[in-house]
Design an enzyme around this catalytic site. Structure first.
Site, mmCIF file in Angstrom:
data_model
loop_
_atom_site.group_PDB
_atom_site.id
_atom_site.type_symbol
_atom_site.label_atom_id
_atom_site.label_comp_id
_atom_site.label_asym_id
_atom_site.label_seq_id
_atom_site.Cartn_x
_atom_site.Cartn_y
_atom_site.Cartn_z
ATOM 1 N N SER A 160 13.697 20.444 85.273
ATOM 2 C CA SER A 160 14.129 19.622 86.417
ATOM 3 C C SER A 160 15.470 18.980 86.060
ATOM 4 C CB SER A 160 13.090 18.522 86.658
ATOM 5 O OG SER A 160 13.603 17.519 87.509
ATOM 6 N N TYR A 218 7.183 12.032 83.679
ATOM 7 C CA TYR A 218 7.798 13.260 84.199
ATOM 8 C C TYR A 218 9.089 13.583 83.453
ATOM 9 C CZ TYR A 218 9.581 16.610 87.659
ATOM 10 O OH TYR A 218 10.064 17.729 88.287
HETATM 11 N N1 LIG Z 1 10.545 20.098 94.465
HETATM 12 C C1 LIG Z 1 11.465 19.579 93.691
HETATM 13 O O1 LIG Z 1 12.351 18.849 94.159
HETATM 14 C C2 LIG Z 1 11.448 19.857 92.221
HETATM 15 C C3 LIG Z 1 12.578 19.465 91.480
HETATM 16 C C4 LIG Z 1 12.594 19.724 90.110
HETATM 17 C C5 LIG Z 1 11.523 20.357 89.499
HETATM 18 N N2 LIG Z 1 10.435 20.707 90.240
HETATM 19 C C6 LIG Z 1 9.330 21.349 89.526
HETATM 20 O O2 LIG Z 1 8.958 22.531 90.212
HETATM 21 C C7 LIG Z 1 7.570 22.803 89.974
HETATM 22 C C8 LIG Z 1 6.881 23.010 91.306
HETATM 23 O O3 LIG Z 1 6.918 21.805 92.030
HETATM 24 P P1 LIG Z 1 6.833 21.748 93.630
HETATM 25 O O4 LIG Z 1 7.887 20.820 94.068
HETATM 26 O O5 LIG Z 1 6.752 23.122 94.173
HETATM 27 O O6 LIG Z 1 5.452 20.963 93.784
HETATM 28 P P2 LIG Z 1 4.046 21.341 94.469
HETATM 29 O O7 LIG Z 1 4.268 21.960 95.808
HETATM 30 O O8 LIG Z 1 3.223 20.138 94.350
HETATM 31 O O9 LIG Z 1 3.502 22.465 93.499
HETATM 32 C C9 LIG Z 1 2.911 22.174 92.263
HETATM 33 C C10 LIG Z 1 2.040 23.358 91.893
HETATM 34 O O10 LIG Z 1 1.477 23.106 90.600
HETATM 35 C C11 LIG Z 1 0.109 23.448 90.660
HETATM 36 N N3 LIG Z 1 -0.656 22.700 89.658
HETATM 37 C C12 LIG Z 1 -0.614 21.370 89.404
HETATM 38 N N4 LIG Z 1 -1.497 21.047 88.449
HETATM 39 C C13 LIG Z 1 -2.109 22.206 88.086
HETATM 40 C C14 LIG Z 1 -3.128 22.526 87.160
HETATM 41 N N5 LIG Z 1 -3.719 21.602 86.389
HETATM 42 N N6 LIG Z 1 -3.520 23.819 87.060
HETATM 43 C C15 LIG Z 1 -2.949 24.771 87.839
HETATM 44 N N7 LIG Z 1 -1.982 24.535 88.727
HETATM 45 C C16 LIG Z 1 -1.567 23.255 88.850
HETATM 46 C C17 LIG Z 1 -0.314 23.118 92.089
HETATM 47 O O11 LIG Z 1 -1.446 23.908 92.467
HETATM 48 P P3 LIG Z 1 -2.955 23.396 92.678
HETATM 49 O O12 LIG Z 1 -2.882 21.968 93.151
HETATM 50 O O13 LIG Z 1 -3.489 24.341 93.691
HETATM 51 O O14 LIG Z 1 -3.581 23.549 91.340
HETATM 52 C C18 LIG Z 1 0.902 23.556 92.862
HETATM 53 O O15 LIG Z 1 0.822 24.924 93.178
HETATM 54 C C19 LIG Z 1 7.035 21.603 89.190
HETATM 55 O O16 LIG Z 1 7.009 21.909 87.817
HETATM 56 C C20 LIG Z 1 8.070 20.518 89.479
HETATM 57 O O17 LIG Z 1 8.132 19.544 88.477
HETATM 58 C C21 LIG Z 1 10.384 20.475 91.580
#
Ligand SMILES: NC(=O)c1ccc[n+]([C@@H]2O[C@H](COP(=O)([O-])OP(=O)(O)OC[C@H]3O[C@@H](n4cnc5c(N)ncnc54)[C@H](OP(=O)(O)O)[C@@H]3O)[C@@H](O)[C@H]2O)c1
Length: 260
Positions: free
Chosen positions: A150, A165
């Site tokens: 991130s 985080y």
């Molecule tokens: N969106 C942004 O602005 C942003 C920016 C920088 C980095 N990121 C990173 O990108 C990645 C995806 O984030 P997102 O924004 O797409 O969030 P999101 O829509 O909340 O997706 C998170 C995913 O992680 C899975 N997950 C969480 N805990 C888990 C566990 N214990 N076992 C298996 N799966 C798990 C969730 O699936 P289930 O709940 O179905 O298990 C979900 O599919 C993350 O690592 C986040 O830190 C996002």
């Protein structure tokens, strides 16, 4: 077209994307499938994975399987890898995308919140990476590992209170460098992606709060938030021959946010 294919085609490869039940993970899975890889999808919400697997197969003609798994459990990780190997073959592209972003004042952050962030964002990617790398090393095959860090793995956050985080995402960026060095002799390239602000289930509520969207847009040179599908190009690049001399790096997909 052949030369372009040689650079970017993932045909004949098998990818595993964690956190493929929503947000950026869905886009990572689309990216691999679009480039021709067979794709395994992991997360806890299994029905969403089934749905996405059917969509990927229908859209791209590749094989896709969803495996319900909590990545913080070693037993579930073992089951995940066995299932994927039996259904699709050896995984040679791992996208460690799943993550959580708990907020809370640092001075009051419960131990359980800290531990959960570490388990999901740092320990699980390591446990998965070592399992995938062992398989590749034993088979004598090269591979790719892409970790989802991130902008908050490169900088701290002035908008959110995100101590757990930011610590885990910085850890993941440096783990990426260490694994890249250790596994370079085996042809396993390890890189990370550092997205900026992109609306997903994890971030939408925070973005909608008070002046947050405006502050984020102002802090981003391109003047807007990202769209989830803007992650696709980086995934295809880091998974394909196009990045054959790239390892140990973190690629920012952030509208220029960390360039200030
Ligand atoms: N969106 C942004 O602005 C942003 C920016 C920088 C980095 N990121 C990173 O990108 C990645 C995806 O984030 P997102 O924004 O797409 O969030 P999101 O829509 O909340 O997706 C998170 C995913 O992680 C899975 N997950 C969480 N805990 C888990 C566990 N214990 N076992 C298996 N799966 C798990 C969730 O699936 P289930 O709940 O179905 O298990 C979900 O599919 C993350 O690592 C986040 O830190 C996002």
């Amino acid at each position: 077209m052949d030369a372009l294919n040689q650079l970017f085609s993932l045909s004949g490869h098998v990818g595993l994307v964690t956190g493929a039940s929503s947000g950026l993970g869905v886009e990572c899975a689309h990216a691999l499938a679009l480039a021709g890889a067979d794709v395994a999808l992991a997360a806890r919400r299994g029905s969403r994975l089934e749905q996405l697997a059917a969509e990927l197969t229908a859209s791209y003609g590749i094989k896709a399987v969803g495996v319900q798994a909590d990545i913080t459990s070693d037993d579930e990780l073992d089951h995940l890898l066995h299932t994927v190997q039996a259904r699709l073959g050896l995984i040679d592209i791992l996208v460690n995308n799943a993550g959580i972003s708990p907020t809370g004042r640092a001075e009051a952050l419960p131990r359980s919140t800290w531990d959960a962030a570490l388990a999901t964002n740092l320990t699980a990617p390591m446990m998965l990476a070592q399992r995938v790398a062992r398989g590749l090393i034993e088979a004598g095959k090269p591979g790719r590992i892409i970790n989802m860090s991130s902008i908050y793995g490169l900088q701290a956050s002035s908008i959110y209170r995100l101590s757990a985080y930011t610590a885990t995402k910085a850890g993941l960026a440096n783990l990426t460098r260490q694994l890249a060095i250790e596994w370079a002799p085996y042809g396993i390239l390890v890189n990370a992606i550092a997205p900026g602000w992109i609306p997903t289930e994890a971030t939408e509520a925070g973005i909608a709060k008070s002046q947050n969207r405006e502050r984020m847009e102002k802090a981003t040179p391109l003047g807007r938030l990202g769209q989830p599908q803007e992650i696709r190009g980086a995934i295809i690049y880091l998974a394909s021959a196009a990045s054959s001399y790239v390892t140990g790096t973190t690629l920012s997909i952030d509208g220029g946010y960390v360039a200030w």
